[in-house]
Motif scaffolding. Structure first.
Motif, mmCIF file in Angstrom:
data_model
loop_
_atom_site.group_PDB
_atom_site.id
_atom_site.type_symbol
_atom_site.label_atom_id
_atom_site.label_comp_id
_atom_site.label_asym_id
_atom_site.label_seq_id
_atom_site.Cartn_x
_atom_site.Cartn_y
_atom_site.Cartn_z
ATOM 1 N N SER A 9 53.524 65.165 15.877
ATOM 2 C CA SER A 9 53.300 63.720 15.780
ATOM 3 C C SER A 9 51.815 63.371 15.706
ATOM 4 N N TYR A 10 50.959 64.373 15.485
ATOM 5 C CA TYR A 10 49.520 64.174 15.405
ATOM 6 C C TYR A 10 48.981 64.653 14.063
ATOM 7 N N THR A 11 47.875 64.079 13.644
ATOM 8 C CA THR A 11 47.099 64.610 12.532
ATOM 9 C C THR A 11 45.969 65.405 13.168
ATOM 10 N N MET A 12 45.838 66.666 12.786
ATOM 11 C CA MET A 12 44.859 67.555 13.384
ATOM 12 C C MET A 12 43.657 67.704 12.450
ATOM 13 N N LEU A 13 42.451 67.660 13.050
ATOM 14 C CA LEU A 13 41.214 67.712 12.275
ATOM 15 C C LEU A 13 40.184 68.613 12.952
ATOM 16 N N TYR A 26 32.552 65.959 9.488
ATOM 17 C CA TYR A 26 33.937 66.329 9.222
ATOM 18 C C TYR A 26 33.958 67.650 8.465
ATOM 19 N N ILE A 27 34.899 68.538 8.846
ATOM 20 C CA ILE A 27 35.036 69.823 8.151
ATOM 21 C C ILE A 27 36.323 69.850 7.328
ATOM 22 N N ILE A 28 37.464 69.730 8.021
ATOM 23 C CA ILE A 28 38.746 69.912 7.348
ATOM 24 C C ILE A 28 39.867 69.386 8.249
ATOM 25 N N LYS A 29 40.999 69.021 7.646
ATOM 26 C CA LYS A 29 42.163 68.622 8.431
ATOM 27 C C LYS A 29 43.371 69.445 8.021
ATOM 28 N N GLU A 30 44.445 69.302 8.766
ATOM 29 C CA GLU A 30 45.664 70.063 8.512
ATOM 30 C C GLU A 30 46.146 69.882 7.070
ATOM 31 N N ALA A 34 41.421 74.787 1.611
ATOM 32 C CA ALA A 34 40.227 75.401 2.206
ATOM 33 C C ALA A 34 38.978 74.958 1.453
ATOM 34 N N THR A 35 37.889 74.736 2.210
ATOM 35 C CA THR A 35 36.619 74.337 1.613
ATOM 36 C C THR A 35 35.556 75.354 1.976
ATOM 37 N N ARG A 36 34.614 75.576 1.070
ATOM 38 C CA ARG A 36 33.530 76.541 1.284
ATOM 39 C C ARG A 36 34.077 77.771 1.984
ATOM 40 N N ASN A 37 33.792 77.924 3.263
ATOM 41 C CA ASN A 37 34.323 79.080 3.989
ATOM 42 C C ASN A 37 35.171 78.648 5.187
ATOM 43 N N PHE A 38 35.717 77.426 5.151
ATOM 44 C CA PHE A 38 36.554 76.924 6.245
ATOM 45 C C PHE A 38 38.010 76.819 5.812
ATOM 46 N N LYS A 39 38.896 77.302 6.682
ATOM 47 C CA LYS A 39 40.327 77.205 6.424
ATOM 48 C C LYS A 39 41.020 76.783 7.719
ATOM 49 N N THR A 64 28.461 73.255 17.457
ATOM 50 C CA THR A 64 29.595 72.965 18.320
ATOM 51 C C THR A 64 30.727 72.454 17.441
ATOM 52 N N TYR A 65 31.876 73.099 17.552
ATOM 53 C CA TYR A 65 33.039 72.743 16.740
ATOM 54 C C TYR A 65 34.017 71.946 17.585
ATOM 55 N N TYR A 66 34.565 70.897 16.999
ATOM 56 C CA TYR A 66 35.506 70.019 17.703
ATOM 57 C C TYR A 66 36.845 70.002 16.982
ATOM 58 N N CYS A 67 37.887 70.230 17.747
ATOM 59 C CA CYS A 67 39.241 70.064 17.249
ATOM 60 C C CYS A 67 39.707 68.692 17.723
ATOM 61 N N ALA A 68 40.170 67.862 16.805
ATOM 62 C CA ALA A 68 40.585 66.508 17.151
ATOM 63 C C ALA A 68 42.048 66.304 16.785
ATOM 64 N N ALA A 69 42.743 65.568 17.645
ATOM 65 C CA ALA A 69 44.138 65.209 17.400
ATOM 66 C C ALA A 69 44.230 63.690 17.332
ATOM 67 N N ARG A 70 44.718 63.185 16.221
ATOM 68 C CA ARG A 70 44.854 61.739 16.062
ATOM 69 C C ARG A 70 46.345 61.414 15.949
ATOM 70 N N HIS A 71 46.849 60.658 16.914
ATOM 71 C CA HIS A 71 48.257 60.254 16.890
ATOM 72 C C HIS A 71 48.442 59.218 15.802
ATOM 73 N N SER A 72 49.574 59.246 15.156
ATOM 74 C CA SER A 72 49.820 58.326 14.047
ATOM 75 C C SER A 72 49.732 56.864 14.471
ATOM 76 N N GLU A 73 49.938 56.561 15.747
ATOM 77 C CA GLU A 73 49.876 55.185 16.226
ATOM 78 C C GLU A 73 48.587 54.876 16.976
ATOM 79 N N ALA A 74 47.744 55.866 17.163
ATOM 80 C CA ALA A 74 46.512 55.670 17.942
ATOM 81 C C ALA A 74 45.327 55.384 17.033
ATOM 82 N N ARG A 75 44.322 54.749 17.598
ATOM 83 C CA ARG A 75 43.102 54.469 16.848
ATOM 84 C C ARG A 75 41.948 55.348 17.291
ATOM 85 N N THR A 76 42.157 56.178 18.316
ATOM 86 C CA THR A 76 41.113 57.083 18.788
ATOM 87 C C THR A 76 41.615 58.513 18.682
#
Length: 87
Positions: A9-13, A26-30, A34-39, A64-76
């Motif tokens: 239920s999340y969009t992962m980035l 921003y690097i990439i999302k689910e 693949a871009t450059r050398n990121f998958k 520093t790499y960040y994994c983010a989860a954005r819920h389809s109904e959330a704004r953060t």
């Protein structure tokens, strides 16, 4: 993700900050090609979202790499931080 929470239920980035105080980029999302050398690899059945970086170099890929989860109904976004620094 926390126990009992489904990643489906999340969009992962993925994001990266090269140096403290600089903007986060921003690097990439689910499911994105693949871009450059990121998958990005998403395994919803295991609640796993990982980032593969090919051809690592200290100059290009440290930060520093960040994994983010954005819920389809959330704004953060919710983040988990991992650092990749070469010496």
């Amino acid at each position: 993700m926390a126990a009992g929470v489904s990643m489906s239920s999340y969009t992962m980035l993925w994001y990266r900050q090269v140096h403290y105080g600089q903007p986060v980029e921003y690097i990439i999302k689910e499911y994105e090609k693949a871009t450059r050398n990121f998958k990005a690899i998403l395994k919803t059945e295991d609640n796993l979202f990982s980032l593969t970086v090919s051809n690592l170099t200290a100059q290009e890929d440290s930060g520093t790499y960040y994994c983010a989860a954005r819920h389809s109904e959330a704004r953060t976004e919710h983040t988990l931080t991992r650092s990749l620094i070469y010496n």
